[in-house]
Design a protein around this motif. Structure first.
Motif, PDB file in Angstrom:
ATOM      1  N   LEU A   1      50.436  18.857  30.912  1.00  0.00           N
ATOM      2  CA  LEU A   1      51.494  18.926  31.761  1.00  0.00           C
ATOM      3  C   LEU A   1      51.751  18.427  32.989  1.00  0.00           C
ATOM      4  O   LEU A   1      52.712  17.932  33.844  1.00  0.00           O
ATOM      5  CB  LEU A   1      51.319  20.558  32.307  1.00  0.00           C
ATOM      6  N   GLU A   2      50.474  17.935  33.794  1.00  0.00           N
ATOM      7  CA  GLU A   2      50.355  17.213  34.862  1.00  0.00           C
ATOM      8  C   GLU A   2      50.348  15.685  34.982  1.00  0.00           C
ATOM      9  O   GLU A   2      50.294  14.965  35.885  1.00  0.00           O
ATOM     10  CB  GLU A   2      49.345  17.690  36.026  1.00  0.00           C
ATOM     11  N   SER A   3      50.392  15.124  33.696  1.00  0.00           N
ATOM     12  CA  SER A   3      50.412  13.653  33.405  1.00  0.00           C
ATOM     13  C   SER A   3      51.733  12.950  33.889  1.00  0.00           C
ATOM     14  O   SER A   3      52.805  13.664  33.776  1.00  0.00           O
ATOM     15  CB  SER A   3      50.269  13.450  31.977  1.00  0.00           C
ATOM     16  N   GLU A   4      51.371  11.822  34.514  1.00  0.00           N
ATOM     17  CA  GLU A   4      52.711  11.131  34.713  1.00  0.00           C
ATOM     18  C   GLU A   4      53.374  10.559  33.695  1.00  0.00           C
ATOM     19  O   GLU A   4      52.505   9.593  32.909  1.00  0.00           O
ATOM     20  CB  GLU A   4      51.991  10.123  35.777  1.00  0.00           C
ATOM     21  N   PRO A   5      54.618  10.469  33.611  1.00  0.00           N
ATOM     22  CA  PRO A   5      55.189   9.914  32.359  1.00  0.00           C
ATOM     23  C   PRO A   5      55.238   8.407  32.520  1.00  0.00           C
ATOM     24  O   PRO A   5      55.270   7.951  33.632  1.00  0.00           O
ATOM     25  CB  PRO A   5      56.808  10.487  32.368  1.00  0.00           C
ATOM     26  N   PRO A   6      55.396   7.615  31.366  1.00  0.00           N
ATOM     27  CA  PRO A   6      55.133   6.248  31.487  1.00  0.00           C
ATOM     28  C   PRO A   6      56.460   5.572  32.270  1.00  0.00           C
ATOM     29  O   PRO A   6      57.452   6.348  32.330  1.00  0.00           O
ATOM     30  CB  PRO A   6      55.142   5.766  30.232  1.00  0.00           C
ATOM     31  N   ASP A   7      56.560   4.588  32.756  1.00  0.00           N
ATOM     32  CA  ASP A   7      57.620   3.883  33.734  1.00  0.00           C
ATOM     33  C   ASP A   7      58.793   3.733  32.694  1.00  0.00           C
ATOM     34  O   ASP A   7      59.835   3.949  33.316  1.00  0.00           O
ATOM     35  CB  ASP A   7      57.134   2.737  34.261  1.00  0.00           C
ATOM     36  N   LEU A   8      58.454   3.288  31.591  1.00  0.00           N
ATOM     37  CA  LEU A   8      59.762   3.075  30.433  1.00  0.00           C
ATOM     38  C   LEU A   8      59.348   3.282  29.151  1.00  0.00           C
ATOM     39  O   LEU A   8      58.292   3.030  28.645  1.00  0.00           O
ATOM     40  CB  LEU A   8      60.026   1.717  30.743  1.00  0.00           C
ATOM     41  N   VAL A   9      60.062   4.053  28.409  1.00  0.00           N
ATOM     42  CA  VAL A   9      59.783   4.502  27.104  1.00  0.00           C
ATOM     43  C   VAL A   9      61.035   4.206  26.185  1.00  0.00           C
ATOM     44  O   VAL A   9      62.255   4.001  26.528  1.00  0.00           O
ATOM     45  CB  VAL A   9      59.477   6.003  27.130  1.00  0.00           C
ATOM     46  N   LEU A  10      60.397   3.944  24.925  1.00  0.00           N
ATOM     47  CA  LEU A  10      61.762   3.747  23.762  1.00  0.00           C
ATOM     48  C   LEU A  10      61.786   5.022  22.970  1.00  0.00           C
ATOM     49  O   LEU A  10      60.952   5.665  22.675  1.00  0.00           O
ATOM     50  CB  LEU A  10      60.899   2.680  23.210  1.00  0.00           C
ATOM     51  N   ILE A  11      63.156   5.298  22.513  1.00  0.00           N
ATOM     52  CA  ILE A  11      63.598   6.116  21.692  1.00  0.00           C
ATOM     53  C   ILE A  11      64.198   5.582  20.547  1.00  0.00           C
ATOM     54  O   ILE A  11      64.906   4.345  20.605  1.00  0.00           O
ATOM     55  CB  ILE A  11      64.524   7.048  22.337  1.00  0.00           C
ATOM     56  N   GLY A  12      64.748   6.275  19.491  1.00  0.00           N
ATOM     57  CA  GLY A  12      65.552   5.744  18.427  1.00  0.00           C
ATOM     58  C   GLY A  12      66.881   5.966  18.658  1.00  0.00           C
ATOM     59  O   GLY A  12      67.396   6.395  19.777  1.00  0.00           O
ATOM     60  N   ARG A  13      67.723   5.628  17.528  1.00  0.00           N
ATOM     61  CA  ARG A  13      69.208   5.966  17.853  1.00  0.00           C
ATOM     62  C   ARG A  13      69.882   6.227  16.468  1.00  0.00           C
ATOM     63  O   ARG A  13      69.543   5.236  15.583  1.00  0.00           O
ATOM     64  CB  ARG A  13      69.836   4.714  18.704  1.00  0.00           C
ATOM     65  N   ARG A  14      70.966   7.015  16.407  1.00  0.00           N
ATOM     66  CA  ARG A  14      71.612   7.136  15.098  1.00  0.00           C
ATOM     67  C   ARG A  14      72.840   6.539  15.186  1.00  0.00           C
ATOM     68  O   ARG A  14      73.320   6.179  16.340  1.00  0.00           O
ATOM     69  CB  ARG A  14      72.152   8.878  14.947  1.00  0.00           C
ATOM     70  N   HIS A  15      73.302   5.939  14.100  1.00  0.00           N
ATOM     71  CA  HIS A  15      74.632   5.181  13.970  1.00  0.00           C
ATOM     72  C   HIS A  15      75.423   6.163  12.884  1.00  0.00           C
ATOM     73  O   HIS A  15      75.042   6.404  11.646  1.00  0.00           O
ATOM     74  CB  HIS A  15      74.477   3.603  13.341  1.00  0.00           C
ATOM     75  N   LEU A  16      76.780   6.337  12.967  1.00  0.00           N
ATOM     76  CA  LEU A  16      77.655   6.866  11.994  1.00  0.00           C
ATOM     77  C   LEU A  16      77.679   6.264  10.859  1.00  0.00           C
ATOM     78  O   LEU A  16      77.730   6.648   9.730  1.00  0.00           O
ATOM     79  CB  LEU A  16      78.996   7.324  12.789  1.00  0.00           C
TER      80      LEU A  16
END
Length: 736
Positions: free
Chosen positions: A601-616
């Protein structure tokens, strides 16, 4: 051609097998069996004429010249076509050699996502696994939805007892990590999902979408809430905390563990959760109040929340909220479909971790090990090392975490066989490739997907074209099963006989005490798969042997557009299978993982993170070989907020680095993604030469960057969202 020189055409009606929406299609075929037009089937009572670009391209996909039509055998680095008997003989020789030297635990199987979209994959996957006699079972489920199955199993007693939002009657929908305007829905089978969401709003309902990107779905919503990737469980816990703290709960079901659930979320007040999620505390409180006050509401969360560090906790909290607001198993809330081929059924008390993987000690879930450890099991010497692998309709080199390592591991197998229409990044390592026939040569019934439908419905599509001497996919898998079992005979008749014997011996089954031979003689079907479908329909809740209806294969054939079986109805008592007979709100396994959530809960999130993405116009890697489905918006670019482009001094492309690899990517600056988050689509990175269109639009594989060592603890699901990365301008050299 007729004598007059006019080409003859025929019309066939089919269910689209290209995603989870099960839309009805009307196809026109010329006298050569080629598709000349594809339209939505306006007479389908479920999809009502809806069609998306994938369905419109079914003919192009079906007739793809790069699809294999004959088996391939690899000798060294050279492929040659072979006859079916020769190919199966080669498989038997390879299997027997490995098992004789190393035992059955040296074998393994991987089942890809398309198995959920074929009759063969559903009916013959389990017999194949049993015949192999191995615990080395892997599938796309642990790269996608396993957290939902585990949470449902622990709460309701069966992993397939999944509550879906009653889209057509709800008045408030809170949606997290889902983008159905691109995906067409997932674990929520709903043709024309966009139209159903628009109808929700038109009748005065409210749609709230929580997502790190302002997706097409978020743009349609009444409200879009940005959230830091991987923090959905914190947000949901904050909403649950508020419901308890403000006395807004309205529990209408018989539950166990209510006090324990209250205690579990007490450490997640909105103010603390806000720091972790990026969602303002006042928004968290308001969402809780809106859920509680809506006449009928549902919470729905999908792949963005599953493929995260706390995926199972997020899915558990989804249904905790549905219970706390009185919306589980009620019209307009979250309900349990009643599929025509039968419910999930009864089984022993659900648990996970009945065995563990050999190398990393990871627990099984639903009889599977995490695909994230497949490379470990192939590479690591010792008893039980995988030396023989079967893959069915999957490309894990592109879809599994740290795919580049898996690519190297597959090259070291003693023997590999793939059931797949393509020579691709995974199957290129096979010694034998067994291609299934074209879509239009195969019968189709959605066994799995109709168990998640937002309206009860059934439809069967018989083959539109003959097999022309080649085996069906069912026959391919059945023959592999018999090779692995070492037995002779008809697999389908064996399964039918077992099923009927069990049914006639089950009190209240509808066929209790009847003669098995008489029942077998009554079954219709031109193939083993059709006979088994007819059996399941007749024994199912609407079937003529159940005493509740008259459904059978013949009736579906007489109704080629499908049958509407009615809206979802409350049925929790029918499907609940916990030892207590209650909805388990606080399973011990869940409560143990809540401590891990609390610790972060108290951890600092990373500066930059990757996520996925859907395409129609895409559904995993196998649709990138169809020209109409590549290009335009369906491209492999890295979406990034313009503020991050400026902050990092980036140009048109950049190098993305993670703990496992690096990629050079084309940037797509857009304010639709929140700062500190970047997004790559899934399924790209084509390197094999067997798919020419895909090779021309190769892109890069996001799974070069994902880390196979990071998993959702409870389910073993891979983490594809919230992956820490760094981004540098191309050409920058750094010390290591």
């Amino acid at each position: 051609m007729t004598n007059s020189g006019v080409a003859m055409t025929s019309t066939v009606h089919r269910t689209c097998p290209l995603c989870e929406a099960v839309c009805g299609l009307t196809l026109t075929l010329d006298d050569g069996g080629r598709v000349t037009s594809v339209r939505g089937d306006r007479d389908d009572p479920f999809s009502k004429g809806f069609i998306c670009p994938k369905g419109a391209s079914l003919g192009k996909l079906d007739e793809d010249p790069d699809r294999l039509s004959r088996p391939l055998i690899r000798e060294g680095d050279v492929w040659r076509e072979a006859g079916w008997d020769e190919a199966f003989a080669a498989v038997k020789q390879g299997f027997d050699r490995v098992v004789a030297a190393h035992g059955r635990q040296a074998t393994g199987v991987y089942l890809g996502n398309p198995n959920a979209h074929t009759m063969a994959g559903t009916l013959y996957g389990t017999p194949l696994i049993k015949a192999l006699g191995t615990r080395n079972v892997f599938s796309a489920s642990t790269a996608d939805q396993m957290p939902k199955h585990v949470a449902s199993g622990l709460m309701f007693g069966h992993p397939m007892t999944v509550a879906v939002p009653d889209l057509d009657r709800t008045g408030y929908l809170l949606m997290l990590g889902a983008n159905p305007l691109e995906s067409n829905g997932s674990l929520c089978t709903a043709p024309d999902f966009p139209g159903r969401l628009k109808a929700l709003r038109a009748r005065g309902g409210r749609l709230v979408v929580v997502d790190p990107r302002r997706t097409r779905t978020a743009a349609l919503a009444d409200e879009h809430v940005f959230v830091r990737p991987g923090s959905d469980a914190y947000l949901l816990a904050g909403i649950a905390h508020t419901l308890f703290a403000e006395g807004l709960t309205d529990v209408r079901q018989r539950v166990a563990g209510l006090a324990e659930a209250r205690d579990a979320v007490k450490h997640f007040p909105p103010e603390a959760v806000s720091r972790r999620t990026g969602v303002p505390a006042e928004v968290i409180v308001r969402l809780a109040r809106e859920l509680a006050s809506a006449p009928a509401a549902a919470v729905y969360a999908r792949i963005g929340t599953c493929t995260a560090e706390f995926g199972t906790l997020a899915q558990w909290l989804v249904d905790v909220l549905n219970v706390l607001t009185g919306n589980l198993d009620r019209p307009g809330g979250a309900m349990f479909p009643k599929p025509a081929t039968g419910s999930a059924g009864r089984r022993r008390t659900y648990t996970v971790g009945r065995w563990r993987s050999r190398v990393r000690g990871l627990p099984e879930a639903n009889g599977e090990l995490p695909v994230a450890t497949l490379a470990d099991e192939i590479e690591t010497p010792g008893e039980g090392q995988i030396r023989f692998l079967v893959t069915v309709a999957g490309n894990p080199v592109l879809s599994a975490p740290h795919g580049s390592r898996l690519d190297e591991a597959l090259a070291g197998l003693d023997f590999m066989v793939s059931v797949d229409p393509y020579l691709n990044e995974t199957t290129r390592h096979s010694h034998v490739i067994l291609p299934p026939p074209r879509v239009l040569q195969s019968g189709h019934y959605d066994f799995a997907l109709l168990g998640f439908a937002v309206r009860n419905y059934a439809r069967y599509s018989p083959p539109a074209l003959p097999l022309d001497g080649r085996p069906s996919e069912a026959e391919i898998l059945a023959r592999l099963t018999m090779i692995a079992s070492g037995l002779e005979g008809d697999l389908d008749e064996f399964v039918i006989g077992q099923t009927l014997a069990r049914a006639v011996g089950t009190p209240g089954s509808g066929v209790e005490g009847r003669d098995v031979a008489e029942l077998r003689a009554a079954l219709d079907g031109d193939t083993g798969a059709e006979l088994r479908l007819d059996l399941m329909l007749r024994l199912g809740p609407y079937g003529e042997w159940s005493g509740e209806g008259d459904l059978s294969l013949r009736k579906l054939l007489d109704h080629p557009h499908g049958l509407d079986l009615g809206p979802l109805e409350p049925r929790l008592d029918e499907v609940l299978n916990t030892a207590s007979g209650l909805v388990e709100l606080a399973p011990p396994e869940i409560l143990g993982d809540v401590e891990r959530l609390r610790a972060g809960l108290e951890s600092e999130p990373p500066d930059l993170v990757l996520i996925g993405r859907r395409h129609l116009r895409s559904n995993n890697s196998w649709m990138h070989n169809v020209s109409p489905l590549v290009g335009g918006s369906n491209t492999c670019t890295l979406q990034i907020n313009p503020a991050d482009v400026a902050r990092l001094g980036l140009g048109d492309e950049a190098e993305v680095r993670s703990a496992t690899g690096r990629l050079t990517v084309t940037l797509e600056p857009t304010d639709t993604i929140m700062p500190g988050v970047v997004s790559l689509p899934h399924g790209w990175g084509h390197t094999a030469g067997g798919q020419r269109v895909a090779a021309e639009h190769a892109g890069v594989s996001a799974n070069v960057l994902t880390d196979a060592s990071t998993l959702d603890i409870l389910s073993g699901n891979a983490v594809f969202n919230g992956v820490p990365v760094s981004i540098l301008p191309t050409g920058v050299i750094t010390a290591h």
